[in-house]
Design an enzyme around this catalytic site. Structure first.
Site, PDB file in Angstrom:
ATOM      1  N   HIS A 163      13.633 -21.340   8.123  1.00 10.16           N
ATOM      2  CA  HIS A 163      14.693 -20.611   8.829  1.00 10.16           C
ATOM      3  C   HIS A 163      15.933 -21.465   9.078  1.00 10.16           C
ATOM      4  O   HIS A 163      16.993 -20.935   9.391  1.00 10.16           O
ATOM      5  CB  HIS A 163      14.156 -20.091  10.166  1.00 10.16           C
ATOM      6  CG  HIS A 163      13.144 -18.999  10.003  1.00 10.16           C
ATOM      7  ND1 HIS A 163      13.421 -17.679  10.251  1.00 10.16           N
ATOM      8  CD2 HIS A 163      11.859 -19.017   9.565  1.00 10.16           C
ATOM      9  CE1 HIS A 163      12.356 -16.942  10.006  1.00 10.16           C
ATOM     10  NE2 HIS A 163      11.380 -17.726   9.578  1.00 10.16           N
ATOM     11  N   ASP A 371      24.136 -24.134  10.905  1.00  8.37           N
ATOM     12  CA  ASP A 371      23.210 -23.073  11.329  1.00  8.37           C
ATOM     13  C   ASP A 371      22.567 -22.479  10.081  1.00  8.37           C
ATOM     14  O   ASP A 371      23.267 -22.222   9.096  1.00  8.37           O
ATOM     15  CB  ASP A 371      24.012 -21.977  12.059  1.00  8.37           C
ATOM     16  CG  ASP A 371      23.204 -21.281  13.150  1.00  8.37           C
ATOM     17  OD1 ASP A 371      21.968 -21.260  13.052  1.00  8.37           O
ATOM     18  OD2 ASP A 371      23.828 -20.762  14.098  1.00  8.37           O
TER      19      ASP A 371
HETATM   20  C1  GDG Z   1      16.936 -19.761  13.951  1.00 10.02           C
HETATM   21  C2  GDG Z   1      17.994 -20.485  13.101  1.00 10.02           C
HETATM   22  C3  GDG Z   1      18.441 -18.324  11.919  1.00 10.02           C
HETATM   23  C4  GDG Z   1      20.128 -14.867  21.997  1.00 10.02           C
HETATM   24  N1  GDG Z   1      20.258 -14.906  23.327  1.00 10.02           N
HETATM   25  C5  GDG Z   1      19.466 -13.932  23.806  1.00 10.02           C
HETATM   26  C6  GDG Z   1      18.838 -13.301  22.739  1.00 10.02           C
HETATM   27  N2  GDG Z   1      19.273 -13.887  21.639  1.00 10.02           N
HETATM   28  C7  GDG Z   1      18.860 -13.494  20.285  1.00 10.02           C
HETATM   29  C8  GDG Z   1      20.041 -13.121  19.435  1.00 10.02           C
HETATM   30  C9  GDG Z   1      19.498 -13.367  18.035  1.00 10.02           C
HETATM   31  C10 GDG Z   1      18.527 -14.527  18.263  1.00 10.02           C
HETATM   32  O1  GDG Z   1      18.228 -14.575  19.646  1.00 10.02           O
HETATM   33  C11 GDG Z   1      19.167 -15.868  17.898  1.00 10.02           C
HETATM   34  O2  GDG Z   1      19.157 -16.016  16.526  1.00 10.02           O
HETATM   35  P1  GDG Z   1      20.149 -16.991  15.780  1.00 10.02           P
HETATM   36  O3  GDG Z   1      20.033 -16.742  14.332  1.00 10.02           O
HETATM   37  O4  GDG Z   1      21.533 -16.766  16.258  1.00 10.02           O
HETATM   38  O5  GDG Z   1      19.739 -18.472  16.188  1.00 10.02           O
HETATM   39  P2  GDG Z   1      18.384 -19.383  16.353  1.00 10.02           P
HETATM   40  O6  GDG Z   1      17.657 -19.032  17.585  1.00 10.02           O
HETATM   41  O7  GDG Z   1      18.855 -20.800  16.278  1.00 10.02           O
HETATM   42  O8  GDG Z   1      17.460 -19.035  15.073  1.00 10.02           O
HETATM   43  C12 GDG Z   1      19.077 -19.497  12.680  1.00 10.02           C
HETATM   44  C13 GDG Z   1      17.276 -17.736  12.697  1.00 10.02           C
HETATM   45  O9  GDG Z   1      16.334 -18.743  13.090  1.00 10.02           O
HETATM   46  C14 GDG Z   1      16.517 -16.687  11.856  1.00 10.02           C
HETATM   47  O10 GDG Z   1      16.071 -17.217  10.651  1.00 10.02           O
HETATM   48  O11 GDG Z   1      19.430 -17.323  11.744  1.00 10.02           O
HETATM   49  O12 GDG Z   1      20.029 -20.146  11.849  1.00 10.02           O
HETATM   50  O13 GDG Z   1      18.569 -21.572  13.826  1.00 10.02           O
HETATM   51  O14 GDG Z   1      18.752 -12.272  17.587  1.00 10.02           O
HETATM   52  O15 GDG Z   1      20.406 -11.797  19.695  1.00 10.02           O
HETATM   53  N3  GDG Z   1      17.977 -12.268  22.871  1.00 10.02           N
HETATM   54  C15 GDG Z   1      17.719 -11.854  24.151  1.00 10.02           C
HETATM   55  N4  GDG Z   1      18.287 -12.449  25.244  1.00 10.02           N
HETATM   56  C16 GDG Z   1      19.158 -13.482  25.117  1.00 10.02           C
HETATM   57  O16 GDG Z   1      19.657 -14.007  26.110  1.00 10.02           O
HETATM   58  N5  GDG Z   1      16.880 -10.814  24.326  1.00 10.02           N
END
Ligand code: GDG
Length: 468
Positions: A163, A371
């Site tokens: 990921h 990222d």
């Molecule tokens: C890893 C990789 C890759 C965020 N704050 C809250 C919340 N979120 C949700 C967002 C989004 C998810 O969490 C975060 O996903 P991201 O992709 O932005 O980032 P990482 O956590 O670093 O994820 C990344 C991912 O894996 C998938 O392969 O894209 O590059 O680092 O869905 O909406 N959800 C809730 N409350 C929050 O305060 N419920």
């Protein structure tokens, strides 16, 4: 004989969280998140199992069934959590794979714990998978599992998906016992990455470290073909659209806007509080825009949601302190009574609140230094069915390869950040729509179900590709 499963997912975390009821009783609730919603129907349809940790140190609960899935908890002791999870996974591999934006730490006991825990996961999967079944292993915490599992169960089809980014050869070469990690991944039939460049880095390494002879998308290893390819992950489009069109969520978005000052333009950041996400760079640029008068506290407001994450790791505690100091400085210097330029939320929000914020935001500012993908970017463009809003997106997020009409920015360059944020703030309705529409279509046509299907179909066709 104990039950066996045609399809087994192996991930650090189980797809459920323990919920303690008022009467002290304990149950499990499905944890939110796109990966879980995408895989759960597949696991259920195939009568599948999921191997993972509950998130709590100590003894593992007995395996149980939930939501049509067989869940098999793996135990992690408090020491495993410290060494395998906080140590090797999040203080060595995570920073190194993100361009070493923080210095990776190397400790022998962490590596030993990583080995031992990976073996535990591999053994659990080996015990559960049906003859000739499919096992899908996820992410950087479990990179040794594919080879360990292949040793135990050569009959299985094994897929692995990373990921996070896969680093360039020079950086990977810094890892102690680097060849072992690479051999771990080569135990899979298909190794999936977020971007084609990552797959290329991986294939190049097999030549450099192991003397293999990779060809465009595959490499022969120990008499098998290992395919390496990009499968950019996506979101549950239906879930976001449903929330974004819910009248209550829309009313909440209007309420938030009014509270923040109806006439002020709203900039929004939503990230786990992580040093890869470029939160400090974003604040620096915003602070300078206020200082040089390009924007004023009467015209704009920044809402920064920083979801608590890995708070036992020292670098994360230090980051939190720095971010909170900077927020305090900006508010102290540029705020007025009853009107702060930064609203900082160090808390986890529910999905409806998050989508309400997406609907309220004029400019979504996503500035990671590196990222794998960044799902927040994809959620924002899908939420904006009204064609309004603007997305400022780092070139160093995997999502930038697909969201080409975003306001792309180099977050390492504060001048560029200031220029691009200002441009996004000034985009008129026509420009907003012209940029948002193609991005929304892109994500709608490439949702998380398609991602999972593409990966599994490719795995199905590669697992049987034996060299002559
Ligand atoms: C890893 C990789 C890759 C965020 N704050 C809250 C919340 N979120 C949700 C967002 C989004 C998810 O969490 C975060 O996903 P991201 O992709 O932005 O980032 P990482 O956590 O670093 O994820 C990344 C991912 O894996 C998938 O392969 O894209 O590059 O680092 O869905 O909406 N959800 C809730 N409350 C929050 O305060 N419920």
């Amino acid at each position: 004989m104990s039950e066996s499963y045609e399809f087994v997912v192996v991930a650090n975390r189980l797809p459920v969280d323990e919920v303690v009821a008022d009467d002290g009783g304990r149950t499990w609730a499905r944890s939110p998140g796109g990966l879980v919603s995408a895989l759960q129907p597949i696991v259920r349809r195939q009568g599948g199992a999921w191997v993972g940790w509950t998130g709590q140190p100590g003894e593992a609960p007995e395996p149980f069934d939930a939501d049509g899935m067989h869940l098999h908890p793996v135990a992690l002791s408090a020491q495993d959590v410290e060494r395998y999870y906080e140590g090797q996974s999040n203080s060595t591999i995570w920073p190194l794979f993100h361009d070493a934006v923080e210095q990776p730490a190397h400790r022998r006991p962490w590596r030993h714990a990583y080995d031992a825990v990976n073996r535990r996961f591999a053994e659990a999967a080996a015990q559960l998978a049906a003859p000739g079944g499919t096992v899908w292993v996820h992410d950087y915490q479990l990179m040794l599992v594919p080879a360990m599992l292949r040793d135990l169960r050569p009959d299985l089809q094994i897929g692995f998906f990373l990921h996070i980014p896969f680093p360039p050869v020079e950086l990977f070469m810094q890892l102690p016992r680097r060849a072992e990690l690479l051999r771990g991944l080569l135990g899979a039939d298909l190794v999936g990455f977020q971007r084609p460049l990552a797959a290329q880095n991986f294939l190049q390494l097999t030549a450099r470290l192991l003397g293999l002879e990779p060809q465009d998308e595959h490499v022969e290893h120990e008499g098998r073909t290992v395919v390496a390819r990009a499968f950019p992950i996506s979101i549950d489009v239906g879930e976001v659209e449903e929330l974004a069109t819910d009248p209550e969520v829309q009313a909440e978005a209007r309420r938030m806007r009014a509270e923040l000052g109806g006439d002020r333009r709203l900039l929004l950041g939503v990230d786990r509080l992580d040093y890869t996400k470029g939160i400090e760079q974003r604040l620096e640029a915003y602070g300078e825009l206020l200082a040089d008068g390009t924007v004023s506290n009467d015209d704009v407001v920044l809402v920064q949601v920083a979801t608590p994450s890995r708070m036992r790791v020292q670098e994360y505690q230090e980051l939190r302190a720095r971010v909170e100091r900077e927020v305090g400085r900006i508010n102290g210097e540029f705020g007025a009574v009853g009107q702060a330029p930064v609203h900082y939320l160090f808390q986890s929000m529910n999905r409806a609140e998050l989508v309400a914020l997406y609907l309220a935001a004029d400019v979504m500012v996503i500035t990671p230094l590196r990222d794998g993908m960044n799902l927040v970017a994809k959620e924002y463009v899908v939420a904006r069915g009204d064609d309004r809003g603007a997305l400022v997106l780092s070139e160093f997020a995997g999502a930038a390869a697909e969201l080409e009409t975003a306001f792309l920015v180099n977050p390492h360059d504060v001048e560029d950040l200031k220029r691009v944020i200002t441009e996004a703030l000034h985009a008129d309705d026509g420009e907003q729509a012209g940029r948002m529409r193609p991005m929304r279509t892109q994500v709608q046509q490439n949702d998380i179900d398609k991602w999972a299907r593409d990966f599994l179909e490719t795995l199905d066709s590669t697992g049987s590709t034996k060299p002559d």
